[in-house]
Design a protein around this motif. Structure first.
Motif, PDB file in Angstrom:
ATOM      1  N   ILE A 166       0.841  -1.202   0.000  1.00  5.11           N
ATOM      2  CA  ILE A 166       0.000   0.000   0.000  1.00  5.11           C
ATOM      3  C   ILE A 166       0.874   1.249   0.000  1.00  5.11           C
ATOM      4  N   PHE A 167       1.924   1.218   0.789  1.00  5.57           N
ATOM      5  CA  PHE A 167       2.835   2.357   0.871  1.00  5.57           C
ATOM      6  C   PHE A 167       3.476   2.669  -0.481  1.00  5.57           C
ATOM      7  N   PHE A 168       3.906   1.647  -1.202  1.00  3.99           N
ATOM      8  CA  PHE A 168       4.517   1.849  -2.523  1.00  3.99           C
ATOM      9  C   PHE A 168       3.540   2.505  -3.492  1.00  3.99           C
ATOM     10  N   ASN A 169       2.256   2.131  -3.391  1.00  3.14           N
ATOM     11  CA  ASN A 169       1.248   2.751  -4.254  1.00  3.14           C
ATOM     12  C   ASN A 169       1.019   4.218  -3.885  1.00  3.14           C
ATOM     13  N   LEU A 170       1.156   4.519  -2.607  1.00  7.25           N
ATOM     14  CA  LEU A 170       1.062   5.912  -2.172  1.00  7.25           C
ATOM     15  C   LEU A 170       2.231   6.733  -2.722  1.00  7.25           C
ATOM     16  N   LEU A 171       3.393   6.126  -2.755  1.00 12.72           N
ATOM     17  CA  LEU A 171       4.565   6.809  -3.307  1.00 12.72           C
ATOM     18  C   LEU A 171       4.400   7.075  -4.802  1.00 12.72           C
ATOM     19  N   LYS A 172       3.734   6.170  -5.495  1.00 14.30           N
ATOM     20  CA  LYS A 172       3.513   6.355  -6.933  1.00 14.30           C
ATOM     21  C   LYS A 172       2.622   7.565  -7.206  1.00 14.30           C
ATOM     22  N   PHE A 173       1.596   7.724  -6.413  1.00 15.12           N
ATOM     23  CA  PHE A 173       0.617   8.791  -6.648  1.00 15.12           C
ATOM     24  C   PHE A 173       1.003  10.107  -5.975  1.00 15.12           C
ATOM     25  N   LYS A 174       1.684  10.003  -4.823  1.00 11.55           N
ATOM     26  CA  LYS A 174       2.108  11.168  -4.041  1.00 11.55           C
ATOM     27  C   LYS A 174       0.922  12.078  -3.661  1.00 11.55           C
ATOM     28  N   PRO A 175       0.004  11.561  -2.864  1.00  6.45           N
ATOM     29  CA  PRO A 175      -1.156  12.370  -2.468  1.00  6.45           C
ATOM     30  C   PRO A 175      -0.790  13.440  -1.446  1.00  6.45           C
ATOM     31  N   GLN A 176      -1.554  14.513  -1.438  1.00  2.00           N
ATOM     32  CA  GLN A 176      -1.420  15.524  -0.393  1.00  2.00           C
ATOM     33  C   GLN A 176      -2.295  15.162   0.807  1.00  2.00           C
TER      34      GLN A 176
END
Length: 238
Positions: free
Chosen positions: A76-86
């Motif tokens: 899940i963390f890696f997917n967050l890094l891909k999108f870079k949400p605020q």
């Protein structure tokens, strides 16, 4: 508005059926922001296939094993890094990847407390009690949850936002002309919602020769059992 200036928001939620999906599905229609969705669970509901088509590269599915979803926090963390949400809007228990993302990306975490107090699991309470200092805002749907967060867990009231459930508060009346009562109930079709009680209670009205139009809106694991209950109990009324 320029693409780069739009707020980037990620929703993390369970990949099965339920009311949470409908909430998120309505939010991601807001074109003023850029949304991504991370669905987490052993199986992907058909509902999410439509969401996947809408979001394309901004949709992620993390397949987990039942009872061991916490072990997949790195995915899940890696997917967050891909999108870079605020902003991360958390609709389930996956707080660990959110905290990691907060450390690396300096984003905000919003936790949506969907579950009524009587139905809360130990995971619900654990998350609120031990991680509330790392969560920027809480969203609750009723006064009870608001009170518990503010008083029992000592969460600053300025961090809690109360959004009442979307219900029709106008009173409805039985039609005197045709003697029909309309009854509706919406929610996930599982044992915690007790749709069976509503189905059984209709009998007392039928005994008084009152016509009933009962509408049950939802999907879930008890759908077929509830259909059988309706057929067995009210087959002669169809």
């Amino acid at each position: 508005m320029n693409y780069k200036t739009k707020m980037r928001i990620t929703h993390i939620l369970y990949s099965g059926t339920g009311g949470v999906f409908k909430v998120v599905d309505s939010i991601i229609k807001d074109k003023k922001k850029i949304h991504s969705v991370i669905s987490v669970g052993p199986k992907l509901s058909e509902n999410f296939l439509i969401t996947k088509k809408k979001l394309k590269k901004n949709y992620f599915f993390v397949k987990t094993k039942k009872h061991f979803s916490v072990l997949f926090f790195i995915n899940i963390f890696f997917n967050l890094l891909k999108f870079k949400p605020q902003i991360i809007v958390l609709h389930n228990y996956q707080i660990l990847p959110c905290i990691l993302s907060k450390l690396f990306l300096n984003n905000k975490i919003i936790y949506v407390d969907h579950t009524p107090e009587k139905l809360k699991s130990n995971k619900d309470r654990f998350l609120c009690r031990f991680f509330h200092l790392l969560i920027d805002s809480f969203v609750v749907l009723n006064d009870t949850n608001y009170t518990i967060l503010s008083k029992d867990y000592k969460i600053d009231k300025s961090k809690i936002i109360k959004i009442p459930n979307g219900i029709n508060l106008f009173k409805s009346h039985k039609s005197k002309k045709n003697n029909i009562i309309n009854i509706g109930m919406a929610g996930r079709l599982n044992s915690t919602k007790h749709f069976d009680i509503l189905i059984k209670s209709v009998q007392s009205l039928l005994d008084k020769n009152i016509k009933i139009r009962c509408i049950l809106a939802g999907d879930g694991e008890e759908k077929q059992e509830l259909k059988k209950l309706i057929l067995n109990k009210y087959k002669k009324n169809f």
